[in-house]
Motif scaffolding. Structure first.
Motif, short mmCIF file in Angstrom:
data_model
loop_
_atom_site.label_atom_id
_atom_site.label_comp_id
_atom_site.label_asym_id
_atom_site.label_seq_id
_atom_site.Cartn_x
_atom_site.Cartn_y
_atom_site.Cartn_z
N MET A 1 38.90 22.54 33.10
CA MET A 1 39.83 22.03 32.10
C MET A 1 41.00 22.98 31.86
O MET A 1 41.97 22.60 31.18
N ALA A 2 40.96 24.21 32.35
CA ALA A 2 42.04 25.17 32.10
C ALA A 2 43.31 24.75 32.83
O ALA A 2 43.26 24.15 33.90
N ARG A 3 44.45 25.05 32.24
CA ARG A 3 45.73 24.76 32.88
C ARG A 3 46.12 25.93 33.77
O ARG A 3 45.83 27.08 33.46
N VAL A 4 46.78 25.61 34.86
CA VAL A 4 47.19 26.61 35.84
C VAL A 4 48.71 26.58 35.94
O VAL A 4 49.30 25.55 36.31
N TRP A 5 49.34 27.71 35.56
CA TRP A 5 50.81 27.79 35.51
C TRP A 5 51.38 26.66 34.64
O TRP A 5 52.40 26.05 34.96
N TRP B 1 48.14 30.32 42.23
CA TRP B 1 48.12 31.27 43.34
C TRP B 1 47.30 30.73 44.50
O TRP B 1 47.58 31.01 45.66
N TRP B 2 46.28 29.93 44.18
CA TRP B 2 45.36 29.43 45.21
C TRP B 2 45.91 28.20 45.92
O TRP B 2 45.26 27.67 46.83
N GLY B 3 47.10 27.77 45.53
CA GLY B 3 47.82 26.75 46.27
C GLY B 3 48.91 27.34 47.14
O GLY B 3 49.45 26.67 48.02
N VAL B 4 49.26 28.61 46.87
CA VAL B 4 50.26 29.30 47.70
C VAL B 4 49.67 29.62 49.07
O VAL B 4 50.26 29.33 50.12
#
Length: 412
Positions: free
Chosen positions: A304-308, A336-339
């Motif tokens: 549920m946490a938002r990322v950026w 970062w884990w999509g970069v």
């Protein structure tokens, strides 16, 4: 590897302290290996200091308050309990060294630097003995069901028998890495500062910058101590020579090399270069912390946490544990884990480079840690991907499709 690592530790020490940063001269000195006094030896005083330091750290680990945290599920379905008080213990240790060694002068603040050769030789010996203890303990009295042996005792000594060996209230692998290895890193950096001040009556900008960034990185490690429990080191690597001897002996010389080199070979940095490297180092360390926290926040909040500032991009995955039970997991494919799948490793290397570049380019030796770190993290990325591919199967294939690059976007 084990013989070579022990020899390399002494070569690095000799190159830094005796041969003014020259690896070539230190390698030539191997011919004098049997000559008395040419190379450092273990000493009774170093044994006493190291064992006293380990005992103090064990006492602080037990008595300093901290939160209780559970590690990830082990292959046998267990969850190791940890006491998270590393940041408090580190601050107490650093403050005590500064107060008693630098302010009150109860012991020479540069003693660690001045006796580093003997300390390393002693750590090497004690580390080998400690790994024998870990091997025998794993064979005779393992702490949990997560242990195993191969048909090769030498490999078991190198890799370890137990995943989470414990002695009383202390989980030994976590203690060796967090309370011995990382703690020594900070102490050695402070001793290098004391040595340079002793020699010059002031601190050079290059060592000051390198020390600030290294201490900031260590502080980041302890701030993220709970998240470290889920890393490859703690969750999958066993307690043997590979991890424990390395934390006791390899880390104190290789990781601290820029500070050791700069203590007696300072480089005057222009103010603009100082600021640029400081910003680069702080940004890389902060980025590493944020990348690690993204996965941790996601796990703690059940996705549920938002990322950026945005909802996370998740891949719902399933896997089977060692008992064959199906479990659910989530793979983060944003932030970062999509970069890139291991972009946090690039940030780690960038931070190390920032505190090494102040050494200049007169010698290769100060860059030993950067070279070692890059090689280790590259190898670790392949290990981690092979494990994830085996664990998650088609779900990992889908993640790799969404995040196609391993380390550098558009490059690799």
């Amino acid at each position: 590897m084990m013989v070579g690592a022990n020899l390399a530790v002494l070569i690095f020490w000799r190159a830094a302290i005796v041969d003014h940063g020259s690896l070539k001269a230190a390698l030539a000195g191997i011919r004098q290996l049997t000559q008395p006094g040419a190379w450092p030896l273990p000493s009774a005083r170093a044994v006493g200091v190291i064992l006293a330091f380990a005992a103090i750290q064990a006492l602080l680990t037990i008595v300093v308050p901290g939160r209780t945290a559970l590690g990830p599920l082990t292959p046998c379905g267990q969850r190791q309990t940890y006491k998270i008080n590393g940041l408090a213990v580190w601050l107490i240790t650093i403050a005590a060294y500064w107060l008693f060694g630098i302010q009150l002068g109860l012991f020479p603040a540069a003693w660690v630097y001045d006796n580093l050769g003997s300390i390393l030789a002693t750590c090497s010996l004690l580390g080998l003995i400690f790994c024998i203890f870990l091997y025998l303990k794993g064979v005779l009295r393992p702490s949990s069901p997560d242990f195993g042996r191969s048909r090769n005792p030498l490999f078991d000594y190198f890799w370890g028998v137990e995943l989470h060996p414990s002695l009383g209230p202390i989980e030994l692998k976590h203690f060796v890495v967090s309370k011995l290895g990382m703690m020594c890193w900070g102490i050695i950096v402070l001793s290098c500062l004391a040595k340079q001040y002793q020699l010059q009556q002031h601190l050079n900008s290059s060592l000051l910058l390198s020390a600030i960034l290294q201490l900031a990185y260590i502080a980041k490690f302890y701030m993220w101590e709970r998240g470290y429990l889920g890393t490859l080191d703690m969750a999958h690597d066993r307690a043997g020579f590979y991890l424990c001897w390395a934390s006791i002996t390899w880390l104190p010389i290789v990781y601290t090399m820029p500070a050791i080199y700069l203590a007696e070979h300072p480089v005057e940095l222009p103010p603009a270069i100082f600021v640029v490297l400081l910003v680069l180092g702080v940004a890389a360390i902060a980025g590493t912390y944020n990348a690690d926290r993204q996965r941790f926040w996601l796990r703690e909040s059940s996705g549920m946490a938002r990322v950026w500032g945005k909802p996370p991009v998740l891949i719902a995955a399933k896997y089977h544990d060692a008992q064959g039970q199906e479990r659910n997991s989530q793979l983060l494919a944003s932030g970062w884990w999509g970069v890139a799948r291991h972009f946090n490793y690039v940030l780690e290397i960038a931070g190390a480079l920032a505190w090494t570049l102040p050494c200049g380019f007169r010698q290769l030796l100060p860059y030993i840690y950067v070279v070692y770190l890059a090689a280790m993290l590259l190898q670790r990325s392949f290990r981690d991907e092979a494990r994830c591919r085996e664990k998650y199967g088609s779900y990992w294939t889908e993640y790799c499709r969404r995040v196609p690059y391993r380390l550098l976007p558009g490059v690799f």
